[in-house]
Design a protein around this motif. Structure first.
Motif, short mmCIF file in Angstrom:
data_model
loop_
_atom_site.label_atom_id
_atom_site.label_comp_id
_atom_site.label_asym_id
_atom_site.label_seq_id
_atom_site.Cartn_x
_atom_site.Cartn_y
_atom_site.Cartn_z
N TYR A 160 0.82 -1.20 0.00
CA TYR A 160 0.00 0.00 0.00
C TYR A 160 0.87 1.26 0.00
N ASP A 161 1.98 1.24 0.75
CA ASP A 161 2.88 2.38 0.77
C ASP A 161 3.49 2.61 -0.61
N PHE A 162 3.91 1.53 -1.27
CA PHE A 162 4.49 1.67 -2.60
C PHE A 162 3.47 2.28 -3.56
N TYR A 163 2.26 1.76 -3.52
CA TYR A 163 1.22 2.26 -4.42
C TYR A 163 0.90 3.72 -4.12
N SER A 164 0.82 4.06 -2.82
CA SER A 164 0.43 5.41 -2.42
C SER A 164 1.46 6.46 -2.82
N PHE A 165 2.74 6.15 -2.67
CA PHE A 165 3.78 7.16 -2.85
C PHE A 165 4.51 7.09 -4.18
N GLN A 166 4.42 5.95 -4.86
CA GLN A 166 5.09 5.83 -6.16
C GLN A 166 4.11 5.89 -7.33
#
Length: 251
Positions: A183-189
């Motif tokens: 989720y962090d990867f999707y949110s910030f990248q």
């Protein structure tokens, strides 16, 4: 002597003066208002519709009731609520941001949703209605942008009738192992790049991702709602905790 830390708050990952946050959040939503619905569909792969349908099931809204939809934006929840309360009921679609409220007004009028919907620009920290006015208050994906969340929750509780309920639909903390990293990867990248391509504003969507991380997780928000005076609070995780629905009850 006044504690200077009380004059600061979060704007995403930045620390800013409390008085500045409202204006900076307003700039974000003025920027994205016209493409907000398209971005919601793209970012969530349409799943936001299922989240909102679940919220309606848990809302308990029924014919003849009076509902306040705070931070209602382009009117997704209001549209559903209008059908539930019927001609005998009333839904007040409100938002602090005039651009978002105007998008909601145009959308609902274009879809023929008139007669039992009113539109009002409202700051959730200062709700301009008398005590015990509403059967239901909803706020969907808006509480995290409020500067003083506890003050706003107390206001929501104040305007609810005995027997009423608050429904908070908001991004939360993933509870499935490994989901948080993805989720962090999707949110910030990924999401800021989508924002740049579709809404021509990657920075605003980077802020929105940061604001999710600064929002109180499930149990902390539950405790905050109890502190605000609700007699009972429960919550339901959706999509592994990426989103949660909290309900506060007034007896």
């Amino acid at each position: 002597m006044r504690d200077m830390s009380e004059e600061k708050t979060h704007f995403g990952y930045q620390t800013v003066d409390r008085d500045d946050k409202e204006a900076r959040v307003a700039e974000v939503f003025h920027s994205v208002a016209s493409r907000y619905d398209v971005m919601n569909d793209v970012m969530s792969f349409g799943i936001h519709r299922l989240w909102k349908n679940t919220a309606m099931t848990l809302s308990g809204a029924r014919r003849g009731q009076k509902v306040l939809d705070l931070a209602g934006g382009t009117g997704d929840l209001t549209k559903r609520l209008s059908k539930r309360v019927g001609a005998e009921g009333l839904v007040v679609l409100s938002d602090i941001n005039e651009s978002m409220l105007e998008e909601g007004r145009k959308r609902l009028i274009n879809e023929g949703i008139v007669g039992n919907v009113e539109f009002k620009q409202i700051n959730a920290e200062h709700i301009p209605f008398e005590d015990a006015t509403f059967d239901l208050v909803t706020i969907g994906f808006g509480l995290r942008n409020v500067t003083d969340k506890l003050k706003a929750l107390k206001e929501m509780k104040r305007v609810l009738k005995p027997g009423g309920r608050l429904l908070v639909l908001e991004f939360s903390k993933p509870v499935v192992p490994g989901l948080g990293t993805l989720y962090d990867f999707y949110s910030f990248q990924v999401i800021p790049r989508m924002g740049e391509l579709i809404a021509k504003d990657g920075d605003s969507y980077r802020y929105l991702s940061e604001s999710i991380r600064m929002h109180p997780p499930q149990e902390e928000l539950r405790d905050m709602m109890l502190e605000a005076g609700f007699d009972e609070v429960d919550y339901k995780n959706l999509t592994g905790g990426i989103v949660a629905i909290h309900r506060g009850f007034v007896y």
